[in-house]
Write a protein that holds these residues in place. Structure first.
Motif, PDB file in Angstrom:
ATOM      1  N   GLN A 221       0.870   9.162  -6.033  1.00  0.00           N
ATOM      2  CA  GLN A 221       1.203  10.559  -5.775  1.00  0.00           C
ATOM      3  C   GLN A 221       2.159  11.095  -6.841  1.00  0.00           C
ATOM      4  OE1 GLN A 221      -0.181  12.431  -3.582  1.00  0.00           O
ATOM      5  NE2 GLN A 221       1.025  14.270  -4.031  1.00  0.00           N
ATOM      6  N   ALA A 222       3.102  10.267  -7.268  1.00  0.00           N
ATOM      7  CA  ALA A 222       4.012  10.704  -8.337  1.00  0.00           C
ATOM      8  C   ALA A 222       3.253  10.913  -9.638  1.00  0.00           C
ATOM      9  CB  ALA A 222       5.119   9.672  -8.521  1.00  0.00           C
ATOM     10  N   ARG A 223       2.241  10.083  -9.898  1.00  0.00           N
ATOM     11  CA  ARG A 223       1.450  10.241 -11.113  1.00  0.00           C
ATOM     12  C   ARG A 223       0.619  11.516 -11.047  1.00  0.00           C
ATOM     13  NH1 ARG A 223      -1.187   6.018 -10.580  1.00  0.00           N
ATOM     14  NH2 ARG A 223       0.338   4.600 -11.526  1.00  0.00           N
ATOM     15  N   VAL A 224       0.062  11.819  -9.875  1.00  0.00           N
ATOM     16  CA  VAL A 224      -0.730  13.040  -9.721  1.00  0.00           C
ATOM     17  C   VAL A 224       0.145  14.267  -9.910  1.00  0.00           C
ATOM     18  CG1 VAL A 224      -2.040  14.401  -8.060  1.00  0.00           C
ATOM     19  CG2 VAL A 224      -2.469  11.968  -8.273  1.00  0.00           C
ATOM     20  N   GLU A 225       1.333  14.264  -9.297  1.00  0.00           N
ATOM     21  CA  GLU A 225       2.222  15.418  -9.440  1.00  0.00           C
ATOM     22  C   GLU A 225       2.692  15.581 -10.879  1.00  0.00           C
ATOM     23  OE1 GLU A 225       5.319  14.786  -6.677  1.00  0.00           O
ATOM     24  OE2 GLU A 225       4.096  15.255  -4.899  1.00  0.00           O
ATOM     25  N   ARG A 226       2.863  14.481 -11.592  1.00  0.00           N
ATOM     26  CA  ARG A 226       3.275  14.592 -12.982  1.00  0.00           C
ATOM     27  C   ARG A 226       2.150  15.132 -13.848  1.00  0.00           C
ATOM     28  NH1 ARG A 226       3.788   9.101 -15.946  1.00  0.00           N
ATOM     29  NH2 ARG A 226       1.529   9.419 -15.768  1.00  0.00           N
ATOM     30  N   ASP A 227       0.903  14.657 -13.608  1.00  0.00           N
ATOM     31  CA  ASP A 227      -0.213  15.074 -14.445  1.00  0.00           C
ATOM     32  C   ASP A 227      -0.667  16.492 -14.155  1.00  0.00           C
ATOM     33  OD1 ASP A 227      -0.085  12.591 -15.545  1.00  0.00           O
ATOM     34  OD2 ASP A 227      -1.726  11.760 -14.330  1.00  0.00           O
ATOM     35  N   THR A 228      -0.476  16.955 -12.928  1.00  0.00           N
ATOM     36  CA  THR A 228      -0.920  18.310 -12.571  1.00  0.00           C
ATOM     37  C   THR A 228       0.233  19.286 -12.514  1.00  0.00           C
ATOM     38  OG1 THR A 228      -0.711  17.788 -10.226  1.00  0.00           O
ATOM     39  CG2 THR A 228      -2.856  17.381 -11.263  1.00  0.00           C
ATOM     40  N   GLY A 229       1.400  18.924 -13.026  1.00  0.00           N
ATOM     41  CA  GLY A 229       2.565  19.816 -12.967  1.00  0.00           C
ATOM     42  C   GLY A 229       2.553  20.836 -14.081  1.00  0.00           C
ATOM     43  N   MET A 230       1.481  21.658 -14.208  1.00  0.00           N
ATOM     44  CA  MET A 230       1.306  22.686 -15.230  1.00  0.00           C
ATOM     45  C   MET A 230       1.034  24.004 -14.532  1.00  0.00           C
ATOM     46  SD  MET A 230       1.270  20.779 -18.110  1.00  0.00           S
ATOM     47  CE  MET A 230       0.382  21.783 -19.289  1.00  0.00           C
ATOM     48  N   GLU A 231       1.490  25.099 -15.099  1.00  0.00           N
ATOM     49  CA  GLU A 231       1.143  26.409 -14.572  1.00  0.00           C
ATOM     50  C   GLU A 231       0.911  27.359 -15.747  1.00  0.00           C
ATOM     51  OE1 GLU A 231       5.430  28.640 -13.957  1.00  0.00           O
ATOM     52  OE2 GLU A 231       4.158  28.142 -12.256  1.00  0.00           O
ATOM     53  N   VAL A 232       0.125  28.368 -15.532  1.00  0.00           N
ATOM     54  CA  VAL A 232      -0.225  29.344 -16.565  1.00  0.00           C
ATOM     55  C   VAL A 232       0.573  30.612 -16.308  1.00  0.00           C
ATOM     56  CG1 VAL A 232      -2.104  30.630 -17.627  1.00  0.00           C
ATOM     57  CG2 VAL A 232      -2.529  28.345 -16.701  1.00  0.00           C
ATOM     58  N   ASP A 233       1.320  31.110 -17.357  1.00  0.00           N
ATOM     59  CA  ASP A 233       2.112  32.319 -17.178  1.00  0.00           C
ATOM     60  C   ASP A 233       1.247  33.547 -17.426  1.00  0.00           C
ATOM     61  OD1 ASP A 233       1.712  32.264 -19.845  1.00  0.00           O
ATOM     62  OD2 ASP A 233       3.839  31.976 -20.414  1.00  0.00           O
ATOM     63  N   GLY A 234       1.867  34.718 -17.429  1.00  0.00           N
ATOM     64  CA  GLY A 234       1.106  35.964 -17.558  1.00  0.00           C
ATOM     65  C   GLY A 234       0.469  36.143 -18.905  1.00  0.00           C
TER      66      GLY A 234
ATOM     67  N   GLN B 299       0.825  -1.207   0.000  1.00  0.00           N
ATOM     68  CA  GLN B 299       0.000   0.000   0.000  1.00  0.00           C
ATOM     69  C   GLN B 299       0.862   1.260   0.000  1.00  0.00           C
ATOM     70  OE1 GLN B 299      -2.582  -0.298   3.355  1.00  0.00           O
ATOM     71  NE2 GLN B 299      -3.803  -1.992   2.489  1.00  0.00           N
ATOM     72  N   ARG B 300       1.933   1.241   0.727  1.00  0.00           N
ATOM     73  CA  ARG B 300       2.810   2.413   0.773  1.00  0.00           C
ATOM     74  C   ARG B 300       3.464   2.664  -0.581  1.00  0.00           C
ATOM     75  NH1 ARG B 300       8.324   3.056   3.046  1.00  0.00           N
ATOM     76  NH2 ARG B 300       8.541   5.173   3.865  1.00  0.00           N
ATOM     77  N   PHE B 301       3.890   1.588  -1.229  1.00  0.00           N
ATOM     78  CA  PHE B 301       4.495   1.737  -2.541  1.00  0.00           C
ATOM     79  C   PHE B 301       3.482   2.222  -3.572  1.00  0.00           C
ATOM     80  CE2 PHE B 301       5.427  -0.197  -6.691  1.00  0.00           C
ATOM     81  CZ  PHE B 301       6.652   0.385  -6.956  1.00  0.00           C
ATOM     82  N   GLN B 302       2.241   1.683  -3.512  1.00  0.00           N
ATOM     83  CA  GLN B 302       1.226   2.101  -4.467  1.00  0.00           C
ATOM     84  C   GLN B 302       0.830   3.552  -4.254  1.00  0.00           C
ATOM     85  OE1 GLN B 302       0.244   0.126  -6.980  1.00  0.00           O
ATOM     86  NE2 GLN B 302      -0.795   1.948  -7.766  1.00  0.00           N
ATOM     87  N   ALA B 303       0.760   3.994  -2.966  1.00  0.00           N
ATOM     88  CA  ALA B 303       0.436   5.384  -2.684  1.00  0.00           C
ATOM     89  C   ALA B 303       1.517   6.322  -3.217  1.00  0.00           C
ATOM     90  CB  ALA B 303       0.248   5.591  -1.185  1.00  0.00           C
ATOM     91  N   ALA B 304       2.780   5.929  -3.102  1.00  0.00           N
ATOM     92  CA  ALA B 304       3.863   6.758  -3.635  1.00  0.00           C
ATOM     93  C   ALA B 304       3.796   6.837  -5.156  1.00  0.00           C
ATOM     94  CB  ALA B 304       5.207   6.189  -3.187  1.00  0.00           C
TER      95      ALA B 304
END
Length: 478
Positions: free
Chosen positions: A339-352, A331-336
């Motif tokens: 979480q890595a998949r979520v951070e990769r998929d949501t690692g976007m930001e909008v500039d000015g 479970q700990r490995f799957q949660a990690a």
């Protein structure tokens, strides 16, 4: 058949004494129903007392005879003291070193006594071999050798099986096993004590029952110097080791039997990483909402509740079993991974300027949609997906923006293994030590420098030579 070579004798030594034959009753005793009067009891008491006194006097005379024989050996041979010859005379083991093979005479007597007891009426006392051995001897001597072999050819195998069953078969009754252990250990203690007196050999003997239904307690026999060894070198008494040994023999490798692992330091931050992952230990029934060091608690009432919970053993440490630890690790490995998949998929930001740039992104960029923009991923961890499947789908106005990062899961599922739990079984959040962010986090990065076809990968400084300023030329030098 006895082994003739040294290799055969060595193989015989390594064989384990065991048998698969069941234990059967072979001794039948009839209880006497005669009740003695007071005068008869007094006469028997005086008889036993006179017998004891006579036996002690005879034993004393025998010892004096042995001492006289030791003196005669000393006068005849010399070279040693009288005590040496006395020990030589007495140094003979009282335990049987070997057993005699069953003879045809023993087989004949056993079979005939068994037959005569079966023919007796019910309730009558059983006959013993000593009662009818004279009549059986007359019959045996009147037979020829061929007749003796014919009479005992089938019964001799039965006698061998009976001896093996009597010596090695497992007891059916716990009381019989208790008496056998008690008498055998008393004999061993006497032999070992005499061996220590003769040779100075230090001995440690620990015995334990292997079945919880048996009555025997752990038996300890230890000489004086061996007892000091456990206290001085191992830091534990032999009685404590005997208790752990008994727990191991009954239950296997469990918490009571396994040697305790000393944890040098307690970690409250990252408890799962430093304690659970290394030692497989969790905390049950934590009484507070926050899991932290007692020194970080400012409320006196909360400290009192926490102290009483530990003292009453309501809050306690528990070691996970092998299956629980494997489940928690998965479970700990799957949660990690989630979480890595979520951070990769949501690692976007909008500039000015309204342009979307990936920060700390990878080379594998997601494909563009029909509008020419990269789609926003709203993938959840596996455990959050199970709860999200039961909710209605999001409307187009309720979708998450690209700059929104999904929070970590706060509550675990009912089937998961929680590291720190409260009295109601709900897991307590463990504080994590945040990592230092990168200095260029959130900054726009420029395009990558393309390498020329003839540029070597081993000399990256060549590609930057045109961009680096050259050395300044001093004035006055042409």
């Amino acid at each position: 058949m006895k082994a003739k070579t040294w290799l055969g004798r060595y193989h015989t030594k390594l064989q384990k004494l065991t048998t698969q034959k069941p234990r059967k009753p072979w001794c039948h005793r009839s209880k006497g129903r005669y009740k003695h009067t007071a005068s008869e009891k007094a006469a028997l008491k005086e008889k036993r007392l006179a017998h004891r006194i006579t036996y002690v006097d005879a034993l004393k005379d025998a010892r004096e005879v042995v001492q006289e024989q030791a003196k005669l050996l000393h006068e005849k041979f010399g070279g040693h003291s009288i005590q040496y010859y006395h020990e030589e005379l007495m140094q003979r083991a009282r335990m049987a070193a070997s057993s005699r093979s069953p003879s045809r005479w023993n087989t004949f007597v056993r079979r005939e006594v068994k037959r005569m007891n079966q023919e007796r009426p019910p309730g009558s006392p059983f006959l013993k071999a000593s009662h009818c051995v004279k009549g059986l001897a007359a019959r045996w001597n009147s037979m020829s050798k061929d007749e003796q072999e014919k009479e005992t050819v089938d019964a001799i195998k039965d006698l061998e099986d009976h001896r093996e069953s009597k010596q090695l078969a497992l007891h059916n009754m716990p009381l019989n096993a208790f008496q056998d252990v008690r008498k055998s250990l008393e004999l061993l203690d006497r032999e070992i004590r005499a061996l220590n007196a003769r040779t100075g050999l230090e001995v440690v003997l620990l015995t334990s029952r292997s079945n919880i239904d048996h009555f025997n307690q752990p038996h300890i026999f230890v000489t004086e110097r061996a007892a000091d060894f456990f206290d001085a070198c191992l830091g534990s008494s032999i009685a404590d080791i005997a208790v752990c040994f008994e727990a191991f023999c009954i239950a296997g490798v469990q918490e009571a039997a396994a040697a305790p692992i000393k944890v040098s330091r307690m970690y409250y931050q990252n408890f799962d990483t430093y304690i659970t992952a290394k030692f497989g230990i969790i905390i049950e029934n934590w009484p507070l909402q926050k899991f932290c060091c007692p020194g970080d608690i400012s409320s006196r009432s909360e400290l009192t509740v926490l102290s009483l919970a530990w003292e009453s053993n309501a809050t306690r440490f528990r070691k996970l079993t092998d299956s629980e630890f494997n489940e928690w690790s998965n479970q700990r490995f799957q949660a990690a991974m989630d979480q890595a998949r979520v951070e990769r998929d949501t690692g976007m930001e909008v500039d000015g300027e309204g342009q979307e740039n990936r920060i700390e992104g990878s080379d594998n960029e997601p494909p563009l949609d029909s509008t020419g923009h990269q789609p926003v991923s709203t993938s959840l961890p596996r455990q959050q997906q199970t709860s999200a499947d039961n909710e209605p789908p999001l409307d187009s106005t309720d979708r998450l923006p690209a700059s929104t990062s999904l929070p970590r899961q706060q509550q675990t599922s009912a089937h998961s293994v929680n590291v720190v739990t409260m009295a109601n079984g709900i897991g307590v959040n463990i504080s994590k030590k945040t990592r230092k962010p990168r200095c260029d986090k959130g900054q726009k990065r420029g395009p990558r420098t393309k390498k020329s076809p003839g540029q070597s990968e081993a000399d990256p400084a060549m590609s930057q030579g045109s961009q680096l300023p050259g050395p300044s030329t001093p004035s006055g030098i042409v």
